[in-house]
Design an enzyme around this catalytic site. Sequence first.
Site, mmCIF file in Angstrom:
data_model
loop_
_atom_site.group_PDB
_atom_site.id
_atom_site.type_symbol
_atom_site.label_atom_id
_atom_site.label_comp_id
_atom_site.label_asym_id
_atom_site.label_seq_id
_atom_site.Cartn_x
_atom_site.Cartn_y
_atom_site.Cartn_z
ATOM 1 N N LYS A 70 0.810 -1.227 0.000
ATOM 2 C CA LYS A 70 0.000 0.000 0.000
ATOM 3 C C LYS A 70 0.842 1.275 0.000
ATOM 4 O O LYS A 70 0.380 2.337 -0.384
ATOM 5 C CB LYS A 70 -0.965 0.010 1.192
ATOM 6 C CG LYS A 70 -0.311 0.299 2.546
ATOM 7 C CD LYS A 70 -1.425 0.505 3.605
ATOM 8 C CE LYS A 70 -0.906 1.085 4.911
ATOM 9 N NZ LYS A 70 -0.196 0.125 5.747
ATOM 10 N N HIS A 198 1.511 -3.824 14.836
ATOM 11 C CA HIS A 198 2.062 -2.772 13.969
ATOM 12 C C HIS A 198 2.176 -1.502 14.798
ATOM 13 O O HIS A 198 1.167 -0.951 15.207
ATOM 14 C CB HIS A 198 1.142 -2.556 12.764
ATOM 15 C CG HIS A 198 1.547 -1.420 11.881
ATOM 16 N ND1 HIS A 198 2.835 -1.266 11.415
ATOM 17 C CD2 HIS A 198 0.844 -0.362 11.385
ATOM 18 C CE1 HIS A 198 2.900 -0.165 10.665
ATOM 19 N NE2 HIS A 198 1.712 0.388 10.640
ATOM 20 N N GLU A 276 6.712 -5.979 8.275
ATOM 21 C CA GLU A 276 5.917 -5.405 7.182
ATOM 22 C C GLU A 276 6.375 -3.988 6.833
ATOM 23 O O GLU A 276 5.604 -3.039 6.920
ATOM 24 C CB GLU A 276 4.435 -5.357 7.602
ATOM 25 C CG GLU A 276 3.880 -6.698 8.032
ATOM 26 C CD GLU A 276 2.587 -6.594 8.847
ATOM 27 O OE1 GLU A 276 1.901 -7.617 9.003
ATOM 28 O OE2 GLU A 276 2.254 -5.489 9.332
HETATM 29 C C1 LIG Z 1 0.675 0.414 6.610
HETATM 30 C C2 LIG Z 1 1.100 -0.754 7.394
HETATM 31 C C3 LIG Z 1 2.438 -1.180 7.363
HETATM 32 C C4 LIG Z 1 3.534 -0.402 6.691
HETATM 33 O O1 LIG Z 1 3.933 0.643 7.547
HETATM 34 P P1 LIG Z 1 5.179 1.597 7.192
HETATM 35 O O2 LIG Z 1 5.051 2.691 8.193
HETATM 36 O O3 LIG Z 1 4.980 2.049 5.797
HETATM 37 O O4 LIG Z 1 6.410 0.782 7.382
HETATM 38 C C5 LIG Z 1 2.754 -2.342 8.037
HETATM 39 N N1 LIG Z 1 1.826 -3.040 8.731
HETATM 40 C C6 LIG Z 1 0.534 -2.636 8.807
HETATM 41 C C7 LIG Z 1 -0.431 -3.431 9.594
HETATM 42 C C8 LIG Z 1 0.127 -1.485 8.149
HETATM 43 O O5 LIG Z 1 -1.152 -1.082 8.236
#
Ligand SMILES: *Cc1c(COP(=O)(O)O)cnc(C)c1O
Length: 418
Positions: A70, A198, A276
């Site tokens: 994304k 996250h 992630e």
């Molecule tokens: C958007 C998102 C990410 C990516 O986060 P960054 O700040 O771009 O590294 C990872 N995990 C989840 C659950 C997300 O919603």
Amino acid sequence: MATAHPQSPQNIEKNPGLHSHHAVLQVIKEKIMEVNDRRPFYIVNLDDIVDKHKQWLAQMPRVKPFYAVKCNNTEPVVKTIAALGAGFYCASSAEFQQVLNLGVGTDRIKYGHPCKDPQDIKLASKQGVDLMAFDNECELFKIKRLYPSARLVLRIQPQDDEDVYKHGKMYGCALDQCKELLAKAKEMELTVVGVSFHIGGLCTDYMAYHHTIRLCRDIFDEAKSMDYNLNLLDIGGGFAGYAVENNPTFSDAAKVINMALDEYFPKEENFEVIAEPGVYYVQSAFTLALRVIGKRVLRSATSAKVSEQSYFYYVNDGIHGSFCIIKSFMADKLVGNFHVLKDDVQMPVYQSTLWGPTLNPDDLLAQNIQLPELDIGDWLYVPNMGAYTIVLASSFNGIAPPELFYFASDEITSGLGD
Ligand SMILES: *Cc1c(COP(=O)(O)O)cnc(C)c1O
């Protein structure tokens, strides 16, 4: 608005030498010279993404990166990351389909949205994209009905210090409810394989990873007593894409995380650990070039002195284009600074305000920054523009998002194929 970015032609030009700032500026100047009146554009250095991947492997060897599509879903970027062998964190069926189309196996895909569109779960089932997130009971019912053999990852709320990104509250099972939710999954005979969190939002307190990894260990142990054998830990995203003064760097995060893993998820126990990262992979690979298209001179009523003049400049990309994220509270870490492209930058500097090109009075990019006097037609550039920029651009006011020019050394282009 976000999904349908019309992608530019995606020829990747060969240029092994974009590692220096100077070289990137040189390419920007060449692009400007190529045609008259060029619209805003990006220079994308795919080699930078390759370097990021290598650094990741060197600094956090136990953690397999699943790139968060994304953040920047442009085809050459996703292709490069696929060729590097990373996994992908996908938020929707369109995202996992994009990755599957590149030949990435389902073992390298996590469908990580905690509240999935039922239609997308059906598509995941059809494609065998079976690793997916959940954080509430309703989601379990949905998955039970549509994809009962899926392998599930329980998303928890991170250990919350003040500056943890707010959306920690939007998703994630509260800690005191994890046990009950796992029991529910057990009762429904669903397969839970791991735990994720996250921290998000480019967290500045990397100890949050440490605290939350410890909590995950507690949940693993609790799950064991419920006859689960969890073996996947997912530590999410939130890693810095470039060094910002006074902020912890990626290396700082890596040290904290490696230590926490050694303590709570020791290597001997053979847990699989993934992350992630979005911003980390793509932010510094993109440099935006844009142009002054309007100018207003503001003179103070009480003084006729030129030195007290200030300026409004209207530039040809704004919050409805690459700078959508500027309205978010962490904008200063996601959008780079404005620089003047001219070599012979003139002194003195003046108070300057930069507005975007639309008629929305919120289309404000920078206020009271110090710039030399600019003229209509002058170019500016903004480094570190790869994360949450192009994916959010719309064509409000009929203004198309910037064009993209990709560069890579021979080495990666030959590995990418078509
Ligand atoms: C958007 C998102 C990410 C990516 O986060 P960054 O700040 O771009 O590294 C990872 N995990 C989840 C659950 C997300 O919603």
